[in-house]
Design a protein around this motif. Structure first.
Motif, short mmCIF file in Angstrom:
data_model
loop_
_atom_site.label_atom_id
_atom_site.label_comp_id
_atom_site.label_asym_id
_atom_site.label_seq_id
_atom_site.Cartn_x
_atom_site.Cartn_y
_atom_site.Cartn_z
N THR A 160 -1.07 5.71 8.22
CA THR A 160 -2.57 6.06 8.83
C THR A 160 -2.90 4.92 9.74
O THR A 160 -3.45 4.89 10.79
CB THR A 160 -3.54 6.25 7.78
OG1 THR A 160 -2.98 7.40 7.00
CG2 THR A 160 -4.90 6.65 8.40
N VAL A 161 -2.83 3.73 9.29
CA VAL A 161 -3.06 2.44 9.91
C VAL A 161 -2.19 2.50 11.25
O VAL A 161 -2.70 2.23 12.34
CB VAL A 161 -2.87 1.22 9.20
CG1 VAL A 161 -2.77 -0.09 9.71
CG2 VAL A 161 -3.85 1.18 7.85
N ARG A 182 0.92 -1.17 -0.17
CA ARG A 182 0.08 0.03 -0.03
C ARG A 182 0.82 1.27 -0.04
O ARG A 182 1.92 1.27 0.54
CB ARG A 182 -0.79 -0.03 1.32
CG ARG A 182 -1.82 -1.09 1.45
CD ARG A 182 -2.98 -1.02 0.32
NE ARG A 182 -3.64 -2.51 0.19
CZ ARG A 182 -4.49 -2.74 -0.58
NH1 ARG A 182 -5.14 -1.69 -1.26
NH2 ARG A 182 -5.20 -3.84 -0.31
N PRO A 183 0.22 2.51 -0.42
CA PRO A 183 1.28 3.70 -0.47
C PRO A 183 1.69 3.93 0.97
O PRO A 183 0.64 3.69 2.00
CB PRO A 183 0.19 4.82 -0.96
CG PRO A 183 -0.89 4.19 -1.80
CD PRO A 183 -0.93 2.47 -1.03
N GLN A 184 2.67 4.46 1.10
CA GLN A 184 3.11 5.03 2.64
C GLN A 184 2.09 5.80 3.30
O GLN A 184 2.19 5.53 4.61
CB GLN A 184 4.46 5.68 2.53
CG GLN A 184 5.28 5.90 3.81
CD GLN A 184 5.76 4.62 4.20
OE1 GLN A 184 5.93 3.69 3.52
NE2 GLN A 184 5.39 4.35 5.46
N GLY A 223 -3.21 2.84 15.60
CA GLY A 223 -2.90 2.05 16.74
C GLY A 223 -3.13 0.32 16.20
O GLY A 223 -3.09 -0.70 17.04
N LEU A 224 -3.05 0.15 14.94
CA LEU A 224 -3.32 -1.20 14.48
C LEU A 224 -1.96 -1.83 13.83
O LEU A 224 -1.24 -1.05 13.22
CB LEU A 224 -4.27 -1.25 13.29
CG LEU A 224 -5.85 -0.58 13.81
CD1 LEU A 224 -6.74 -0.65 12.61
CD2 LEU A 224 -6.28 -1.48 14.89
N ALA A 264 -11.53 14.18 13.04
CA ALA A 264 -10.21 13.87 12.52
C ALA A 264 -9.96 12.38 12.39
O ALA A 264 -9.55 11.95 11.44
CB ALA A 264 -9.26 14.42 13.41
N LEU A 265 -10.55 11.43 13.51
CA LEU A 265 -10.45 10.29 13.22
C LEU A 265 -11.29 9.81 12.16
O LEU A 265 -10.91 8.60 11.65
CB LEU A 265 -10.88 9.73 14.56
CG LEU A 265 -10.18 8.28 14.83
CD1 LEU A 265 -8.88 8.64 15.42
CD2 LEU A 265 -10.97 7.26 15.59
N ARG A 266 -12.37 10.31 12.00
CA ARG A 266 -13.18 9.88 10.75
C ARG A 266 -12.48 10.07 9.27
O ARG A 266 -12.76 8.98 8.45
CB ARG A 266 -14.77 10.64 10.90
CG ARG A 266 -15.35 10.04 11.57
CD ARG A 266 -16.84 10.94 11.38
NE ARG A 266 -17.84 10.58 12.37
CZ ARG A 266 -18.86 10.04 12.11
NH1 ARG A 266 -19.21 9.70 10.83
NH2 ARG A 266 -19.72 9.37 13.06
#
Length: 60
Positions: free
Chosen positions: A24-25, A17-19, A29-30, A44-46
């Motif tokens: 973002t992931v 996937r793109p950086q 926290g994943l 912001a989280l949305r």
């Protein structure tokens, strides 16, 4: 007034996937497929979730 938490789960790999999507992931926290986290439902989280929605499962 507090926002209700939403549960996000990483369902697809970030390999290839793109950086910006990998970052973002990580910021959500994943770390690995199957990881879940409850996060507050803020604008912001949305936006972060929308960026990688094809990799996540979201439960309200």
């Amino acid at each position: 007034m507090t926002s209700k938490p939403i549960k996000i789960t990483l369902k697809r790999s970030v390999i290839g996937r793109p950086q910006n999507q990998v970052d973002t992931v990580k910021a959500l926290g994943l770390r690995r497929i199957g990881d879940s986290r409850e996060v507050s439902d803020t604008p912001a989280l949305r936006g972060m979730v929308r960026t990688v929605q094809h990799l996540l499962e979201v439960e309200a």
